[in-house]
Scaffold this motif. Structure first.
Motif, mmCIF file in Angstrom:
data_model
loop_
_atom_site.group_PDB
_atom_site.id
_atom_site.type_symbol
_atom_site.label_atom_id
_atom_site.label_comp_id
_atom_site.label_asym_id
_atom_site.label_seq_id
_atom_site.Cartn_x
_atom_site.Cartn_y
_atom_site.Cartn_z
ATOM 1 N N HIS A 220 0.819 -1.212 0.000
ATOM 2 C CA HIS A 220 0.000 0.000 0.000
ATOM 3 C C HIS A 220 0.852 1.259 0.000
ATOM 4 O O HIS A 220 0.463 2.283 -0.571
ATOM 5 N N GLN A 239 -2.840 -0.773 -8.994
ATOM 6 C CA GLN A 239 -2.855 -2.029 -8.237
ATOM 7 C C GLN A 239 -1.411 -2.461 -8.012
ATOM 8 O O GLN A 239 -0.626 -2.549 -8.966
ATOM 9 N N TYR A 470 -4.281 -1.991 9.521
ATOM 10 C CA TYR A 470 -5.591 -2.467 9.098
ATOM 11 C C TYR A 470 -5.652 -3.996 9.054
ATOM 12 O O TYR A 470 -4.682 -4.655 8.705
ATOM 13 N N ARG A 472 -8.979 -7.002 7.998
ATOM 14 C CA ARG A 472 -10.395 -7.323 7.796
ATOM 15 C C ARG A 472 -10.562 -8.823 8.020
ATOM 16 O O ARG A 472 -9.707 -9.616 7.618
ATOM 17 N N ARG A 484 -7.621 -10.537 5.993
ATOM 18 C CA ARG A 484 -6.883 -9.679 5.050
ATOM 19 C C ARG A 484 -6.150 -8.598 5.849
ATOM 20 O O ARG A 484 -6.681 -7.515 6.049
ATOM 21 N N GLY A 486 -3.178 -5.688 6.508
ATOM 22 C CA GLY A 486 -2.483 -4.704 5.679
ATOM 23 C C GLY A 486 -0.967 -4.808 5.746
ATOM 24 O O GLY A 486 -0.264 -4.016 5.128
ATOM 25 N N THR A 520 -3.136 -4.886 -3.420
ATOM 26 C CA THR A 520 -3.938 -3.734 -2.977
ATOM 27 C C THR A 520 -5.364 -3.791 -3.494
ATOM 28 O O THR A 520 -6.210 -3.053 -2.994
ATOM 29 N N ASP A 521 -5.644 -4.649 -4.479
ATOM 30 C CA ASP A 521 -7.046 -4.820 -4.899
ATOM 31 C C ASP A 521 -7.794 -5.768 -3.970
ATOM 32 O O ASP A 521 -9.018 -5.799 -3.956
ATOM 33 N N ALA A 524 -7.902 -3.732 1.381
ATOM 34 C CA ALA A 524 -8.276 -2.334 1.123
ATOM 35 C C ALA A 524 -7.230 -1.330 1.576
ATOM 36 O O ALA A 524 -6.977 -0.343 0.897
ATOM 37 N N GLU A 525 -6.638 -1.567 2.732
ATOM 38 C CA GLU A 525 -5.697 -0.584 3.283
ATOM 39 C C GLU A 525 -4.486 -1.304 3.857
ATOM 40 O O GLU A 525 -4.531 -2.512 4.084
ATOM 41 N N GLU A 602 -13.841 -4.823 10.135
ATOM 42 C CA GLU A 602 -12.500 -4.279 9.921
ATOM 43 C C GLU A 602 -12.045 -3.614 11.205
ATOM 44 O O GLU A 602 -12.870 -3.128 11.981
#
Ligand code: MCN
Length: 761
Positions: A220, A239, A470, A472, A484, A486, A520-521, A524-525, A602
């Protein structure tokens, strides 16, 4: 029973051991079909005015593009890397314009159909150099004898006292109240991160979308840099994908000029492009770490009480300001380490030289604070004739005083420094070792024994006051979970430990946890993996988000059970929901997921940094005839708060210790006086291997932190913080009866032999 703390084997290793890793250079993606290869032409001089004539390369077989700085109509300068600081003046040009400032700086670039054609065409590029005076030695460069950036007029890039991050250094009266005072100078040589996978990047334009694959520690952050540079062109978004990474050790944190130029090259030649570097390019152009010179003063009383300490830091930025120049921001807060020293002053300056810009390297600022302090403590102990273990014990911050704010204002969370010392002394058999040392000295043995102790505290998830990461967590339609984070695991085993954290909270088997990172797709962060921050921040976010998912699922289960949500409990042992007192009528995750309700959460909460600590003890044998040093034992106690997975933590400690020992005994990125690299491959650079290392004795200690819900501190860098000073102290200790008081690392045979000869004649 919770899975946390269990010795779970690394899930990711199944893939690595069967099909192998898939690095950036291995990526097989339709968007890279027909990719051309990028070859960089690099400066062979450390400081010179240049004129580049690349015309002969145009039209050579397979060549589809030849570019110099004059051709760039896209980005020309690499963006700043440390947002905390004002935009530095000394940002690096992507291709050098009229001046080169280190060997390895990019001056031109070729795009060709294959890498061999690129290498041939690179030979045809002519660079005319008009040499300029060089500044290679850090302390000399600090005097501005030779100024590297004319437009700035000084080599001083950052003064941390001016920024309010240091007290500043006063005069000698600072030590005037001390009965005992001494000063010294400690060199922290440049070391190479030397990941087994060198840097590698690929770029493609998918219509208006930019897609970049890169071997890096934080996708990111790379996306942010690319958006800043290509946002106008990339209307379909950017991306960034990070496949498997073969080590980063801090040096793959911020994108390099080579990385950020690839999208422009791809647009220019109209096809995707790929680049990977050779080992020599890696040694020339990937930023090394450390590169500090410290001056210290230490003072106290003959009974072992340390009352005064001064630390004056000079850090080598290399030719431009990259992350290395900013790392005193981690050194200064750790000035007094684990000790209660009431009177302290410090300062730090970053200075440019005609060498490769420096980067973070495992420990990034904290090993430097520790090596100087631990050398100072040993020299103080020698001066007053007290056992170095005893001096440490007398000056430790006390366990009962935590949380504690040190005399430089750093707020340590939890610790028991004396316990770590005692555990290590006991495990090592300290008294017996000292007795053996006495025996060898009395017998005049050629092989002398050295015993070195280093106690440390370091900061993880810094800088203070804290940060966030981050994650999720979501339940799949089958009733499994997907996480997921970060962060970006590049050898640290997050797939295993983060799955354990989620499994513990969700009452699932870790095999039911799907781990997604590095795209990054898909995530999210994120900020990335560095500063041993991942578990305490992203791991805690997984924990918090999974807890929120359980709460949501309870609501759905209550509907299924036709009960009030307050009456429904989640049984983590079985991973089921039931009404209080009626466990036989339960709903599973699969039942809850089958309702089709979205179950996801999240988390990105800010958490204070933590302060892992420990003590290392090294035992070395020194051949006084040849100067050869052999590490016989390394006993380490490294506290990382609550341990998620001891197997992975031990692996992290092993790796860190190996790199710490390497700095003490072997590795050094060296230049000659003209700024020519002397260590541009693994023959000349003494990278450490199993042959130089004993099996380490790891002593466990867990002191949970109150600063995050898991109680975890970082462990990824601890080994590298504690091992270097322990080994350095051991070597000096083994020679102290000859009158040797200090030696700088790396303690190779020549340096040790010369030191022995200097005192024995
Ligand atoms: N862990 C644990 N219990 C704890 C603390 C950590 O089980 N109390 C586990 C973690 O869950 C994770 C591993 O230990 O699987 C390391 O976690 P952490 O200390 O949070 O560090 P990071 O994951 O953020 O890793 C960064 C750190 C740094 S800064 C460098 S440099 C480094 C290192 O990790 N580079 C490495 N270890 C490396 N290991 C490999 N193989 N390759 C690198 O490039």
């Amino acid at each position: 029973m919770s899975i946390l703390g269990n010795r779970v084997l690394r899930r990711e290793d199944r893939g690595f051991l069967t099909h192998g890793a898939r690095f950036t250079a291995d990526v097989d993606d339709a968007r890279l079909d027909g990719a051309a290869w990028v070859t960089f032409i690099r400066s062979s001089m450390a400081h010179a005015q240049i004129a580049v004539d690349a015309s002969a390369a145009v039209g050579m077989p397979g060549v589809v593009g030849v570019y110099t700085a004059a051709d760039l109509d896209g980005p020309t300068v690499l963006p700043g890397v440390v947002p905390l600081f004002p935009e530095p003046m000394l940002n690096r040009p992507i291709l050098a314009t009229d001046t080169v400032r280190f060997v390895g700086e990019c001056v031109a670039v070729i795009v060709a159909e294959d890498p061999y054609q690129g290498a041939d065409a690179a030979e045809a590029v002519e660079v005319d150099y008009k040499p300029l005076p060089v500044a290679v030695d850090l302390e000399q460069a600090a005097t501005d004898v030779t100024v590297i950036h004319d437009q700035v007029g000084t080599n001083l890039a950052i003064d941390f006292t001016d920024l309010g991050m240091a007290t500043g250094i006063s005069d000698d009266s600072f030590f005037s109240d001390c009965e005992v005072a001494l000063e010294g100078r400690v060199v922290h040589q440049r070391t190479a991160a030397a990941p087994l996978e060198p840097r590698s990047t690929a770029a493609a334009w998918d219509d208006d979308k930019l897609v970049v694959w890169i071997s890096n520690q934080g996708p990111h952050s790379v996306r942010g840099a690319l958006e800043a540079l290509y946002g106008d062109r990339a209307t379909g978004g950017v991306q960034v994908i990070v496949p498997d990474v073969g080590g980063g050790f801090g040096a793959k944190l911020a994108p390099y000029p080579e990385d950020v130029l690839l999208p422009w090259l791809s647009a220019m030649v109209g096809c995707p492009v790929r680049w990977f570097e050779t080992r020599t390019e890696n040694m020339l152009a990937m930023g090394p770490g450390r590169a500090h010179v410290h001056r210290f003063g230490i003072g106290g009383t003959p009974d072992g009480s340390i009352t005064h300490y001064r630390l004056d830091v000079l850090v080598d930025s290399g030719a431009y300001t990259r992350i290395g120049a900013f790392l005193p921001m981690f050194t200064l807060p750790m000035t007094v380490g684990p000790y209660d020293i009431p009177n302290v002053e410090n300062g730090a300056r970053a200075v440019v030289t005609n060498t490769t810009p420096t980067e973070a390297y495992r420990g990034a600022g904290r090993p430097e604070a520790t090596l100087t302090l631990e050398r100072a403590i040993d020299m103080f102990a020698g001066e007053i004739g007290m056992d170095p273990a005893e001096v440490r014990r007398r000056n430790f911050l006390r366990a009962e005083d935590f949380p504690v704010t040190t005399s430089v204002g750093t707020e340590y969370d939890s610790g028991d420094y004396e316990a770590s010392l005692d555990l290590v002394l006991r495990a090592a058999g300290y008294d017996d070792l000292r007795a053996e040392q006495v025996r060898r000295r009395q017998d005049g043995d050629v092989t002398q024994l050295g015993i070195g102790i280093a106690s440390y505290v370091e900061v993880t998830a810094g800088p203070a006051p804290g940060s966030s990461e981050y994650a999720r967590v979501e339940i799949t339609p089958e009733g499994r979970a997907r996480i997921r984070p970060g962060t970006l695991s590049h050898g640290q085993g997050h797939m295993t430990t983060f799955s354990m954290i989620a499994a513990d909270r969700l009452g699932m088997d870790i095999e039911d946890i799907e781990f997604v990172q590095g795209d990054t797709d898909l995530v999210a962060e994120g900020t990335g993996t560095f500063g041993s921050r991942s578990t305490q921040l992203a791991g805690s976010s997984v924990h918090v988000a999974a807890g929120q998912v359980v709460d949501e699922a309870r609501r759905v289960a209550a509907d299924l059970l036709e009960a009030n949500v307050e009456d429904v409990v989640f049984d983590r042992a079985s991973g089921t929901f039931h009404v209080v007192g009626s466990p036989s009528v339960a709903r599973t995750w699969a039942d809850v997921a089958a309702t089709g309700e979205e179950l996801a959460a999240e988390s990105n909460e800010t958490m204070a940094c933590t302060y892992p600590f420990g003590t290392h003890l090294a035992v070395v044998e020194i051949d006084t005839d040849t100067g050869a040093v052999r590490l016989e034992r390394l006993v380490a106690c490294d506290d990382a708060g609550t341990i998620i997975n001891p197997v992975i933590v031990e692996g992290q400690r092993h790796g860190g210790i190996a790199q710490g020992v390497a700095q003490a005994l072997l590795e050094e990125v060296a230049y000659d006086d003209e700024g020519n690299p002397q260590t541009a491959n693994f023959v000349d650079y003494g990278i450490i291997s199993m042959a130089e290392l004993p099996s380490f004795d790891l002593v466990p200690l867990e002191t949970p932190t109150p600063n995050n819900p898991l109680g975890v501190k970082g462990i990824g860098e601890s080994g590298a913080v504690g091992a270097t000073p322990a080994v350095a102290n051991a070597v000096v200790d083994g020679l102290s009866h000859l009158g040797i008081r200090h030696l700088d690392v790396p303690l190779g045979p020549q340096r040790v032999w010369e030191a022995i000869r200097a005192v024995t004649g």
